[in-house]
Design an enzyme around this catalytic site. Structure first.
Site, PDB file in Angstrom:
ATOM      1  N   SER A  18     -17.596 -13.309  37.752  1.00 56.61           N
ATOM      2  CA  SER A  18     -17.102 -14.595  37.923  1.00 56.61           C
ATOM      3  C   SER A  18     -15.799 -14.986  37.153  1.00 56.61           C
ATOM      4  O   SER A  18     -15.909 -14.355  35.953  1.00 56.61           O
ATOM      5  CB  SER A  18     -18.122 -15.536  37.889  1.00 56.61           C
ATOM      6  N   LEU A  76     -35.435 -13.298  48.177  1.00 60.53           N
ATOM      7  CA  LEU A  76     -35.630 -14.616  48.703  1.00 60.53           C
ATOM      8  C   LEU A  76     -35.789 -15.557  47.704  1.00 60.53           C
ATOM      9  O   LEU A  76     -36.402 -16.751  48.582  1.00 60.53           O
ATOM     10  CB  LEU A  76     -36.598 -14.635  49.984  1.00 60.53           C
ATOM     11  N   LYS A 110     -23.027 -12.975  32.786  1.00 63.14           N
ATOM     12  CA  LYS A 110     -21.918 -12.134  33.829  1.00 63.14           C
ATOM     13  C   LYS A 110     -20.971 -11.258  32.877  1.00 63.14           C
ATOM     14  O   LYS A 110     -20.866 -10.281  32.971  1.00 63.14           O
ATOM     15  CB  LYS A 110     -21.032 -13.251  34.793  1.00 63.14           C
ATOM     16  N   TYR A 139     -25.553 -18.664  32.008  1.00 62.05           N
ATOM     17  CA  TYR A 139     -24.947 -17.968  33.371  1.00 62.05           C
ATOM     18  C   TYR A 139     -23.805 -17.266  33.283  1.00 62.05           C
ATOM     19  O   TYR A 139     -23.563 -16.204  33.473  1.00 62.05           O
ATOM     20  CB  TYR A 139     -24.914 -19.222  34.473  1.00 62.05           C
ATOM     21  N   LEU A 197     -19.171 -28.711  44.554  1.00 63.30           N
ATOM     22  CA  LEU A 197     -18.483 -29.708  45.370  1.00 63.30           C
ATOM     23  C   LEU A 197     -18.556 -29.657  46.784  1.00 63.30           C
ATOM     24  O   LEU A 197     -19.079 -30.645  47.335  1.00 63.30           O
ATOM     25  CB  LEU A 197     -16.935 -29.617  44.765  1.00 63.30           C
ATOM     26  N   GLY A 250     -19.133 -29.302  30.196  1.00 67.43           N
ATOM     27  CA  GLY A 250     -18.717 -27.788  30.302  1.00 67.43           C
ATOM     28  C   GLY A 250     -17.698 -27.515  31.399  1.00 67.43           C
ATOM     29  O   GLY A 250     -17.310 -26.513  31.400  1.00 67.43           O
ATOM     30  N   PHE A 265     -13.510 -16.624  41.964  1.00 66.90           N
ATOM     31  CA  PHE A 265     -12.969 -17.907  41.892  1.00 66.90           C
ATOM     32  C   PHE A 265     -14.067 -18.671  42.366  1.00 66.90           C
ATOM     33  O   PHE A 265     -15.303 -18.715  42.396  1.00 66.90           O
ATOM     34  CB  PHE A 265     -11.460 -18.188  41.832  1.00 66.90           C
TER      35      PHE A 265
HETATM   36  P1  NAD Z   1     -27.072 -17.044  46.259  1.00 70.71           P
HETATM   37  O1  NAD Z   1     -27.885 -17.423  45.343  1.00 70.71           O
HETATM   38  O2  NAD Z   1     -26.758 -17.638  47.755  1.00 70.71           O
HETATM   39  O3  NAD Z   1     -27.338 -15.420  46.561  1.00 70.71           O
HETATM   40  C1  NAD Z   1     -28.079 -14.590  45.436  1.00 70.71           C
HETATM   41  C2  NAD Z   1     -29.263 -13.922  46.180  1.00 70.71           C
HETATM   42  O4  NAD Z   1     -29.728 -12.932  45.243  1.00 70.71           O
HETATM   43  C3  NAD Z   1     -30.006 -14.932  46.741  1.00 70.71           C
HETATM   44  O5  NAD Z   1     -30.229 -14.365  48.180  1.00 70.71           O
HETATM   45  C4  NAD Z   1     -31.584 -14.483  46.102  1.00 70.71           C
HETATM   46  O6  NAD Z   1     -32.481 -14.733  46.804  1.00 70.71           O
HETATM   47  C5  NAD Z   1     -31.298 -13.476  45.504  1.00 70.71           C
HETATM   48  N1  NAD Z   1     -31.885 -12.787  44.257  1.00 70.71           N
HETATM   49  C6  NAD Z   1     -31.658 -13.559  43.010  1.00 70.71           C
HETATM   50  N2  NAD Z   1     -32.498 -12.840  42.051  1.00 70.71           N
HETATM   51  C7  NAD Z   1     -32.828 -11.644  42.634  1.00 70.71           C
HETATM   52  C8  NAD Z   1     -33.746 -10.460  42.186  1.00 70.71           C
HETATM   53  N3  NAD Z   1     -34.199 -10.682  40.835  1.00 70.71           N
HETATM   54  N4  NAD Z   1     -34.206  -9.584  43.298  1.00 70.71           N
HETATM   55  C9  NAD Z   1     -33.725  -9.821  44.454  1.00 70.71           C
HETATM   56  N5  NAD Z   1     -32.890 -10.553  45.040  1.00 70.71           N
HETATM   57  C10 NAD Z   1     -32.557 -11.719  43.878  1.00 70.71           C
HETATM   58  O7  NAD Z   1     -25.615 -16.749  45.671  1.00 70.71           O
HETATM   59  P2  NAD Z   1     -24.266 -16.682  46.096  1.00 70.71           P
HETATM   60  O8  NAD Z   1     -23.443 -17.794  45.896  1.00 70.71           O
HETATM   61  O9  NAD Z   1     -24.131 -15.853  47.268  1.00 70.71           O
HETATM   62  O10 NAD Z   1     -23.658 -15.531  44.773  1.00 70.71           O
HETATM   63  C11 NAD Z   1     -23.674 -14.236  45.138  1.00 70.71           C
HETATM   64  C12 NAD Z   1     -23.487 -13.756  43.554  1.00 70.71           C
HETATM   65  O11 NAD Z   1     -21.885 -13.993  43.269  1.00 70.71           O
HETATM   66  C13 NAD Z   1     -24.129 -14.096  42.619  1.00 70.71           C
HETATM   67  O12 NAD Z   1     -24.307 -12.951  41.752  1.00 70.71           O
HETATM   68  C14 NAD Z   1     -23.425 -15.163  41.789  1.00 70.71           C
HETATM   69  O13 NAD Z   1     -23.610 -15.276  40.496  1.00 70.71           O
HETATM   70  C15 NAD Z   1     -21.968 -14.704  41.910  1.00 70.71           C
HETATM   71  N6  NAD Z   1     -20.965 -15.812  42.054  1.00 70.71           N
HETATM   72  C16 NAD Z   1     -21.158 -16.858  42.741  1.00 70.71           C
HETATM   73  C17 NAD Z   1     -20.244 -17.808  42.693  1.00 70.71           C
HETATM   74  C18 NAD Z   1     -20.222 -19.061  43.550  1.00 70.71           C
HETATM   75  O14 NAD Z   1     -19.653 -20.046  43.365  1.00 70.71           O
HETATM   76  N7  NAD Z   1     -21.113 -19.001  44.699  1.00 70.71           N
HETATM   77  C19 NAD Z   1     -19.096 -17.663  41.735  1.00 70.71           C
HETATM   78  C20 NAD Z   1     -18.969 -16.687  41.000  1.00 70.71           C
HETATM   79  C21 NAD Z   1     -19.862 -15.610  41.159  1.00 70.71           C
HETATM   80  N1  UFG Z   2     -17.387 -31.890  41.042  1.00 70.76           N
HETATM   81  C1  UFG Z   2     -17.650 -32.942  41.373  1.00 70.76           C
HETATM   82  N2  UFG Z   2     -18.579 -33.462  41.818  1.00 70.76           N
HETATM   83  C2  UFG Z   2     -19.681 -32.934  42.215  1.00 70.76           C
HETATM   84  C3  UFG Z   2     -19.537 -31.407  42.028  1.00 70.76           C
HETATM   85  C4  UFG Z   2     -18.423 -31.043  41.659  1.00 70.76           C
HETATM   86  O1  UFG Z   2     -16.661 -33.745  40.842  1.00 70.76           O
HETATM   87  O2  UFG Z   2     -20.856 -33.378  42.717  1.00 70.76           O
HETATM   88  C5  UFG Z   2     -16.002 -31.059  40.561  1.00 70.76           C
HETATM   89  C6  UFG Z   2     -16.361 -30.407  39.392  1.00 70.76           C
HETATM   90  O3  UFG Z   2     -16.385 -31.452  38.342  1.00 70.76           O
HETATM   91  C7  UFG Z   2     -15.424 -29.438  39.222  1.00 70.76           C
HETATM   92  C8  UFG Z   2     -15.094 -29.193  40.828  1.00 70.76           C
HETATM   93  O4  UFG Z   2     -15.763 -30.079  41.557  1.00 70.76           O
HETATM   94  O5  UFG Z   2     -14.211 -30.210  38.989  1.00 70.76           O
HETATM   95  C9  UFG Z   2     -15.754 -27.745  41.079  1.00 70.76           C
HETATM   96  O6  UFG Z   2     -17.042 -27.885  40.785  1.00 70.76           O
HETATM   97  P1  UFG Z   2     -18.088 -26.871  41.143  1.00 70.76           P
HETATM   98  O7  UFG Z   2     -19.400 -27.133  40.798  1.00 70.76           O
HETATM   99  O8  UFG Z   2     -18.189 -26.663  42.818  1.00 70.76           O
HETATM  100  O9  UFG Z   2     -17.555 -25.435  40.850  1.00 70.76           O
HETATM  101  P2  UFG Z   2     -17.395 -25.081  39.364  1.00 70.76           P
HETATM  102  O10 UFG Z   2     -15.902 -24.751  39.198  1.00 70.76           O
HETATM  103  O11 UFG Z   2     -17.917 -25.691  38.290  1.00 70.76           O
HETATM  104  O12 UFG Z   2     -18.229 -23.456  39.131  1.00 70.76           O
HETATM  105  C10 UFG Z   2     -18.137 -22.520  40.293  1.00 70.76           C
HETATM  106  C11 UFG Z   2     -19.542 -21.897  40.208  1.00 70.76           C
HETATM  107  C12 UFG Z   2     -19.724 -20.947  39.313  1.00 70.76           C
HETATM  108  C13 UFG Z   2     -18.379 -20.035  38.822  1.00 70.76           C
HETATM  109  C14 UFG Z   2     -17.254 -20.770  38.839  1.00 70.76           C
HETATM  110  C15 UFG Z   2     -16.022 -19.933  38.770  1.00 70.76           C
HETATM  111  O13 UFG Z   2     -20.618 -22.884  40.411  1.00 70.76           O
HETATM  112  O14 UFG Z   2     -20.685 -20.009  39.199  1.00 70.76           O
HETATM  113  O15 UFG Z   2     -16.930 -21.548  40.248  1.00 70.76           O
HETATM  114  O16 UFG Z   2     -16.186 -18.984  39.944  1.00 70.76           O
HETATM  115  F1  UFG Z   2     -18.457 -19.278  37.953  1.00 70.76           F
END
Ligand code: NAD
Ligand code: UFG
Length: 337
Positions: A124, A33, A153, A149, A200, A294, A178
């Site tokens: 990711s 959590l 991965k 990060y 975003l 980045g 994605f």
């Molecule tokens: P999230 O933060 O909502 O979910 C991650 C969950 O893991 C949370 O509930 C957190 O409490 C729990 N957690 C973290 N560390 C822990 C630990 N050590 N032990 C037990 N629980 C732990 O994130 P999400 O967006 O649901 O992402 C899920 C997975 O997908 C993550 O591995 C994230 O890196 C990956 N991912 C997410 C995105 C995205 O844009 N949301 C994109 C690519 C990959």
């Molecule tokens: N963006 C804005 N303003 C904001 C937030 C984002 O213009 O306030 C733009 C960013 O510059 C980017 C696009 O919206 O061009 C998407 O940005 P996000 O932060 O929503 O997503 P990212 O593509 O940067 O990254 C996300 C996740 C990463 C993951 C990646 C690929 O945050 O964890 O997608 O899966 F690795």
């Protein structure tokens, strides 16, 4: 037999737990959590009309894992638990490697000792790094990540790959997501970022409800059709369904394999704003700001491997993503709190 879902109270995890319960699977959720609320699981159980077993605990806690594997019969693990904020990871790299990489190693060791061999990992698109040609395809070598990060991965995929080479019983799938967005269509569960959102769509949604004043668009001078970055946004329910397909496919996997989960289309930041305005009827004030460190100009998935091998494809488009985000945000202006 039950599926263990680590991080199952989080954004993508909760949608996946719901899909698993709805198809009749038994589920054990392990979540510390740190970035989620217990309420997410209460709502999932209500929607599914079925309970999950919830364990509040940490993937790095061996005693907790041993007890969990001893007291539940687990057939497979879907591993979402991780820290996920790209910017934060550059300030706290050790915490990210410890939680995401070392934590996964502990989990895999305890799975091995418990004789649990089936593993699905949340990877990711960032593992392709800055120089990969688009669309990203699984045959492109991974590497060249630009944040701790992303590197966490990448490293975890290498851990899976090497463990699968050494241990023939281990079957592992890395799902390279994605850009997950949207919420369950009920509006009961969705993304609930702590503090000011980095991503975003949560940012746009909070502007729409008046919690934030205006959106900063990071960069308007990229070499893209409208000057803003292109991303492959994928509805979180489509993504959750991808995990069920991957689970079903695990028995056919030899060792470790990876799939892109994306829609295969790049959408710009300005297009996202317009689509959200259309779905919500709210104007989203925005201002073009300098580029964010980045950010890559454009990437999207070649998802044909998942389409053909997993028989999975996205079925929800941008309009559904926006409708469901707005439904979730307007019904829950303060998230789960
Ligand atoms: P999230 O933060 O909502 O979910 C991650 C969950 O893991 C949370 O509930 C957190 O409490 C729990 N957690 C973290 N560390 C822990 C630990 N050590 N032990 C037990 N629980 C732990 O994130 P999400 O967006 O649901 O992402 C899920 C997975 O997908 C993550 O591995 C994230 O890196 C990956 N991912 C997410 C995105 C995205 O844009 N949301 C994109 C690519 C990959
Ligand atoms: N963006 C804005 N303003 C904001 C937030 C984002 O213009 O306030 C733009 C960013 O510059 C980017 C696009 O919206 O061009 C998407 O940005 P996000 O932060 O929503 O997503 P990212 O593509 O940067 O990254 C996300 C996740 C990463 C993951 C990646 C690929 O945050 O964890 O997608 O899966 F690795």
């Amino acid at each position: 037999m039950a599926i263990l879902v680590t991080g199952g109270a989080g954004y993508i995890g909760s949608h996946t737990v719901l899909a698993l319960l709805q198809r009749g699977d038994d589920v054990v959720v392990l979540d510390n959590l740190c970035n989620a609320s217990r309420e997410a699981i209460n709502r999932v159980e209500k929607l599914a009309g079925k309970k999950a077993t919830f364990v509040e605990g940490d993937i790095r806690d061996r005693a907790c894992l041993r007890d969990l594997f001893a007291s539940n019969s687990i057939s497979a693990v879907i591993h979402f638990a991780a820290l996920k904020a790209v910017g934060e990871s550059t300030r706290m790299p050790l915490e990210y490697y410890e939680n995401n990489v070392a934590g996964t190693v502990v989990l895999l060791e305890e799975m091995r000792d418990a004789g649990v061999w089936n593993f699905i990992f949340s990877s990711s698109a960032t593992v392709y790094g800055a120089d990969a040609p688009v669309p990203y395809v699984e045959t492109t070598p991974i590497g060249g990540t630009t944040s701790p990060y992303g590197t966490s991965k990448l490293m975890t995929e290498f851990v899976m790959r090497d463990f699968a080479k050494a241990e023939p019983k281990f079957k592992a799938i890395a799902l390279r997501y994605f850009n997950p967005v949207g919420a369950h269509e009920s509006g009961e569960i969705g993304e609930d970022p702590a503090g000011i959102p980095n991503n975003l769509l949560p940012y746009i949604a909070q502007v729409a409800i008046g919690r934030l004043e205006k959106l900063g668009v990071f960069g308007g001078d990229y070499d893209t059709p409208d000057g803003t970055c292109l991303r492959d946004y994928i509805h979180v329910v489509d993504l959750a369904e991808g995990h069920l397909k991957a689970l079903d496919y695990l028995s056919k996997v030899e060792g470790y394999t990876a799939f892109n989960l994306g829609g295969g289309k790049g959408v710009s930041v300005l297009e996202m704003i317009k689509a959200f305005e259309k779905a919500s009827g709210k104007a989203i004030p925005f201002e073009i700001k300098p580029r964010r460190d980045g950010d890559l100009p454009a990437f999207w998935a070649d998802a044909s491997l998942a389409n053909t091998t997993l028989d999975w494809r996205v079925t929800r488009g941008i309009d559904e993503m926006m409708r469901d985000t707005w439904n979730w945000q307007s019904k829950n202006p303060d998230g789960f709190r």
